[in-house]
Scaffold this motif. Structure first.
Motif, PDB file in Angstrom:
ATOM      1  N   ASN A   1     -14.529   1.109  -1.353  1.00  0.00           N
ATOM      2  CA  ASN A   1     -13.893   1.579  -2.592  1.00  0.00           C
ATOM      3  C   ASN A   1     -12.489   1.029  -2.809  1.00  0.00           C
ATOM      4  O   ASN A   1     -11.615   1.720  -3.324  1.00  0.00           O
ATOM      5  CB  ASN A   1     -13.823   3.117  -2.573  1.00  0.00           C
ATOM      6  CG  ASN A   1     -15.175   3.759  -2.489  1.00  0.00           C
ATOM      7  OD1 ASN A   1     -15.873   3.883  -3.477  1.00  0.00           O
ATOM      8  ND2 ASN A   1     -15.557   4.161  -1.278  1.00  0.00           N
ATOM      9  N   LYS A   2     -12.249  -0.215  -2.439  1.00  0.00           N
ATOM     10  CA  LYS A   2     -10.904  -0.784  -2.494  1.00  0.00           C
ATOM     11  C   LYS A   2     -10.256  -0.721  -3.876  1.00  0.00           C
ATOM     12  O   LYS A   2      -9.038  -0.638  -3.994  1.00  0.00           O
ATOM     13  CB  LYS A   2     -10.907  -2.235  -2.007  1.00  0.00           C
ATOM     14  CG  LYS A   2     -11.028  -2.364  -0.525  1.00  0.00           C
ATOM     15  CD  LYS A   2     -10.955  -3.810  -0.093  1.00  0.00           C
ATOM     16  CE  LYS A   2     -11.113  -3.895   1.413  1.00  0.00           C
ATOM     17  NZ  LYS A   2     -11.119  -5.275   1.887  1.00  0.00           N
ATOM     18  N   LEU A   3     -11.046  -0.757  -4.925  1.00  0.00           N
ATOM     19  CA  LEU A   3     -10.490  -0.769  -6.276  1.00  0.00           C
ATOM     20  C   LEU A   3     -10.226   0.632  -6.826  1.00  0.00           C
ATOM     21  O   LEU A   3      -9.607   0.771  -7.877  1.00  0.00           O
ATOM     22  CB  LEU A   3     -11.406  -1.544  -7.229  1.00  0.00           C
ATOM     23  CG  LEU A   3     -11.615  -3.021  -6.849  1.00  0.00           C
ATOM     24  CD1 LEU A   3     -12.557  -3.706  -7.834  1.00  0.00           C
ATOM     25  CD2 LEU A   3     -10.283  -3.756  -6.777  1.00  0.00           C
ATOM     26  N   GLN A   4     -10.683   1.642  -6.118  1.00  0.00           N
ATOM     27  CA  GLN A   4     -10.434   3.023  -6.537  1.00  0.00           C
ATOM     28  C   GLN A   4      -8.929   3.278  -6.450  1.00  0.00           C
ATOM     29  O   GLN A   4      -8.253   2.740  -5.571  1.00  0.00           O
ATOM     30  CB  GLN A   4     -11.235   3.968  -5.626  1.00  0.00           C
ATOM     31  CG  GLN A   4     -11.263   5.390  -6.062  1.00  0.00           C
ATOM     32  CD  GLN A   4     -10.417   6.298  -5.181  1.00  0.00           C
ATOM     33  OE1 GLN A   4      -9.622   5.861  -4.370  1.00  0.00           O
ATOM     34  NE2 GLN A   4     -10.585   7.579  -5.384  1.00  0.00           N
TER      35      GLN A   4
ATOM     36  N   SER B   1      -6.163   1.774  -3.750  1.00  0.00           N
ATOM     37  CA  SER B   1      -5.232   0.720  -4.165  1.00  0.00           C
ATOM     38  C   SER B   1      -3.782   1.099  -3.931  1.00  0.00           C
ATOM     39  O   SER B   1      -2.989   0.281  -3.474  1.00  0.00           O
ATOM     40  CB  SER B   1      -5.415   0.404  -5.652  1.00  0.00           C
ATOM     41  OG  SER B   1      -6.700  -0.098  -5.895  1.00  0.00           O
ATOM     42  N   TYR B   2      -3.436   2.327  -4.260  1.00  0.00           N
ATOM     43  CA  TYR B   2      -2.031   2.729  -4.229  1.00  0.00           C
ATOM     44  C   TYR B   2      -1.568   3.343  -2.907  1.00  0.00           C
ATOM     45  O   TYR B   2      -0.381   3.316  -2.612  1.00  0.00           O
ATOM     46  CB  TYR B   2      -1.744   3.696  -5.383  1.00  0.00           C
ATOM     47  CG  TYR B   2      -1.896   3.023  -6.721  1.00  0.00           C
ATOM     48  CD1 TYR B   2      -0.973   2.073  -7.148  1.00  0.00           C
ATOM     49  CD2 TYR B   2      -2.984   3.296  -7.534  1.00  0.00           C
ATOM     50  CE1 TYR B   2      -1.125   1.424  -8.360  1.00  0.00           C
ATOM     51  CE2 TYR B   2      -3.138   2.657  -8.751  1.00  0.00           C
ATOM     52  CZ  TYR B   2      -2.206   1.723  -9.161  1.00  0.00           C
ATOM     53  OH  TYR B   2      -2.359   1.082 -10.358  1.00  0.00           O
TER      54      TYR B   2
END
Length: 182
Positions: free
Chosen positions: A155-158, A162-163
């Motif tokens: 889920n790297k783009l979640q 990301s933050y």
């Protein structure tokens, strides 16, 4: 030349287990990392149950590692560098007892190393605030639900990943380059 191939376990709670799992999966000598719950009073806790903080469990990871490649002390070095051990029951915006900083030792040697490491960091004023990380004997570790495993890599783009997690991984790669898997 004697080869040991002895795998040991370390159990660490440093806030959100998605964060800690992602960090430790990157290290040479780490064979597996399992997210779960430990240190509470409810049998068979679930993510939904621990989120309210009433079960007493911490989000934690159980690391299987090869001590001939990476030592327990080196795991602690990464642990303390990748979370804030000075905030009680909190990591960033994650607040509650389930986000506490705690080392669950598996044997007396792990206990002694943990206490010595905390004492050294305290004596050297490594952090501006006192270290609140607890050192406790390991108890029943309950594996988290399957969807929590390898959460960051899936889920790297979640937004949270990301933050919150990506900066931890970037710091790990910068500070501990020599300890990373190829």
């Amino acid at each position: 030349m004697e080869i040991h191939n002895k795998i040991e376990r370390a159990t660490l709670a440093g806030g959100c287990f998605w964060c800690t799992e992602a960090v430790f999966l990157e290290l040479k000598g780490v064979k597996s990392v399992v997210s779960g719950y430990i240190g509470g009073h409810t049998l068979n806790p679930t993510y939904a149950a621990i989120c309210n903080g009433d079960t007493g469990h911490a989000e934690a990871i159980e690391i299987s590692f090869d001590p001939d490649v990476i030592s327990f002390g080196e795991l602690l070095e990464v642990f303390f560098a990748t979370h804030d051990p000075t905030t009680l029951n909190r990591q960033g915006n994650d607040i509650g007892t389930q986000y506490r900083s705690e080392i669950f030792y598996h044997n007396e040697m792990q206990k002694e190393i943990s206490e010595a490491y905390i004492s050294l960091m305290t004596d050297e004023n490594t952090f501006e605030q006192p270290i609140v990380t607890k050192v406790s004997p390991v108890s029943i570790f309950y594996k988290a639900e399957v969807y929590h495993n390898d959460y960051y890599n899936q889920n790297k783009l979640q937004g949270y990943c990301s933050y919150v997690i990506t900066p931890k991984i970037e710091k790990l790669k910068k500070v501990f380059q020599d300890k990373l898997k190829v």
